[in-house]
Design a protein around this motif. Structure first.
Motif, PDB file in Angstrom:
ATOM      1  N   ALA A  46       0.834  -1.206   0.000  1.00 14.26           N
ATOM      2  CA  ALA A  46       0.000   0.000   0.000  1.00 14.26           C
ATOM      3  C   ALA A  46       0.866   1.252   0.000  1.00 14.26           C
ATOM      4  O   ALA A  46       0.601   2.210  -0.724  1.00 14.26           O
ATOM      5  N   ASP A  50       1.232   3.904  -2.941  1.00 16.96           N
ATOM      6  CA  ASP A  50       1.169   5.341  -2.676  1.00 16.96           C
ATOM      7  C   ASP A  50       2.440   6.022  -3.173  1.00 16.96           C
ATOM      8  O   ASP A  50       2.393   7.129  -3.732  1.00 16.96           O
ATOM      9  N   LEU A 164      -6.148   9.255  -1.070  1.00 14.41           N
ATOM     10  CA  LEU A 164      -6.887   8.001  -0.887  1.00 14.41           C
ATOM     11  C   LEU A 164      -5.941   6.871  -0.510  1.00 14.41           C
ATOM     12  O   LEU A 164      -6.269   6.009   0.320  1.00 14.41           O
ATOM     13  N   ALA A 168      -6.108   4.586   2.785  1.00 20.83           N
ATOM     14  CA  ALA A 168      -6.104   3.123   2.714  1.00 20.83           C
ATOM     15  C   ALA A 168      -4.955   2.538   3.537  1.00 20.83           C
ATOM     16  O   ALA A 168      -5.104   1.489   4.180  1.00 20.83           O
ATOM     17  N   ALA A 172      -5.397  -0.016   6.583  1.00 21.07           N
ATOM     18  CA  ALA A 172      -4.656  -1.277   6.596  1.00 21.07           C
ATOM     19  C   ALA A 172      -3.817  -1.394   7.864  1.00 21.07           C
ATOM     20  O   ALA A 172      -3.707  -2.476   8.460  1.00 21.07           O
ATOM     21  N   ASP A 185      -3.160  -4.969   3.809  1.00 22.51           N
ATOM     22  CA  ASP A 185      -2.369  -4.070   2.966  1.00 22.51           C
ATOM     23  C   ASP A 185      -2.705  -4.265   1.488  1.00 22.51           C
ATOM     24  O   ASP A 185      -2.867  -3.292   0.727  1.00 22.51           O
ATOM     25  N   ALA A 188      -6.211  -2.959   0.648  1.00 25.36           N
ATOM     26  CA  ALA A 188      -6.181  -1.498   0.601  1.00 25.36           C
ATOM     27  C   ALA A 188      -5.673  -1.009  -0.754  1.00 25.36           C
ATOM     28  O   ALA A 188      -6.185  -0.032  -1.316  1.00 25.36           O
ATOM     29  N   SER A 189      -4.680  -1.701  -1.291  1.00 24.84           N
ATOM     30  CA  SER A 189      -4.142  -1.322  -2.598  1.00 24.84           C
ATOM     31  C   SER A 189      -5.192  -1.483  -3.692  1.00 24.84           C
ATOM     32  O   SER A 189      -5.315  -0.633  -4.590  1.00 24.84           O
ATOM     33  N   VAL A 191      -8.404  -1.306  -3.331  1.00 29.61           N
ATOM     34  CA  VAL A 191      -9.409  -0.262  -3.145  1.00 29.61           C
ATOM     35  C   VAL A 191      -8.959   1.035  -3.812  1.00 29.61           C
ATOM     36  O   VAL A 191      -9.745   1.724  -4.477  1.00 29.61           O
ATOM     37  N   ILE A 192      -7.684   1.367  -3.648  1.00 30.33           N
ATOM     38  CA  ILE A 192      -7.135   2.554  -4.298  1.00 30.33           C
ATOM     39  C   ILE A 192      -7.325   2.467  -5.810  1.00 30.33           C
ATOM     40  O   ILE A 192      -7.757   3.421  -6.466  1.00 30.33           O
TER      41      ILE A 192
END
Length: 317
Positions: A46, A50, A164, A168, A172, A185, A188-189, A191-192
């Protein structure tokens, strides 16, 4: 028997937009350094996602700053429209870069679903919080100019992706710390990716539409034609084109055909037709840059009757 009429307008927002983009660039570069340290220390996908967005953000913001500066250059004999289209190109390049990053993150995330990697929750929490603060500040700066500038909107979309991503990452981290779930983790990735892809595709479509000389959003070309046909003495409208240099500067050009009893020459004041057409275009459609040609009906017939020139043939020995 044609008569032209046009209006020129400058670009008044570029200086302010350039300053906003420069501030956002400085903040994002600082967050990038923090994110890089966090990704190395924690091994978080994640955070890496980012970080990938932040790398493209820095490049995107640099491109956006350059595009904003280029757009402020006045027209020249060689570039009669100026460089306002640079903002649209910058937005398109930003969208393509962000789309490439999200696709890469999605592929990496699906691979980790089969082979989850443990990630330290506390490290995620710290670096995610630092990233979120920086991204929110940048987003506030850019949001004030995003509504009427595609270039700023593209940059803001990148920063939104980072914000975002930071949210996330924090979620996570919380899940990892409280439950130890190793997939937090990775999820969350994904979802991004799910949030960013539709927005990125929409921006790319909008930029492509303008680059292909499509009519700006919110302007119905047939309504424009009907409005011009509704003017006194106007019998026909042809060669009607509506386009935009960028999303703030729409333009229109058209030929207005005047009947024999109408005002087709300077002696009977054809400028009344031109002024009326210019006024209705500006008041009803916000088309402040217009190039209109008034012509008699016989001239319009002559235009349509003229055969296209034959292609040149090379002589043979």
């Amino acid at each position: 028997m044609g008569h032209g009429h046009g209006h020129g307008h400058g670009h008044g927002h570029g200086g302010s937009d350039g300053r906003k983009l420069t501030i956002a660039l400085a903040i994002t570069a600082t967050v990038l350094v923090s994110g890089a340290i966090g990704a190395v220390v924690t091994g978080s996908l994640a955070l890496l996602a980012d970080l990938g967005h932040q790398v493209t953000d820095v490049a995107a913001l640099v491109a956006a700053v350059v595009a904003a500066r280029l757009a402020q250059r006045p027209p020249s004999a060689r570039r009669t429209f100026g460089l306002g289209r640079a903002e649209v190109l910058g937005a398109a390049l930003n969208a393509l870069a962000l789309l490439a990053v999200t696709v890469w993150v999605a592929i990496e995330a699906f691979e980790r679903l089969g082979d989850p990697t443990p990630v330290p929750g506390l490290g995620l929490l710290v670096f995610g919080a630092v990233g979120l603060v920086g991204n929110l500040v940048s987003l506030v700066v850019l949001s004030r100019g995003a509504a009427d500038n595609m270039n700023v909107r593209g940059a803001a979309l990148h920063v939104l992706g980072d914000a975002l991503g930071s949210v996330a990452v924090l979620v996570a981290a919380a899940v990892t710390l409280t439950t130890g779930w190793v997939y937090a983790d990775t999820v969350a990735s994904l979802v991004i990716v799910a949030i960013l892809v539709p927005r990125t595709v929409a921006l790319l479509r909008e930029a492509s539409h303008l680059l292909l000389e499509g009519a700006p959003a919110g302007i119905d070309v047939e309504e424009v034609r009907s409005a011009l046909l509704g003017l006194p003495d106007v019998e026909d409208v042809h060669d009607l084109h509506v386009w935009a240099i960028n999303d703030r500067n729409p333009a229109v050009s058209a030929h207005l055909v005047i009947g024999q009893d109408g005002c087709a020459t300077a002696d009977c004041g054809e400028h009344g037709v031109l002024d009326a057409a210019t006024a209705v275009l500006e008041e009803r459609f916000a088309l402040r840059h217009s190039t209109l040609q008034v012509e008699a009906a016989e001239h319009a017939t002559h235009e349509s009757a003229c055969p296209a020139p034959a292609p040149a043939q090379s002589a043979t020995a």
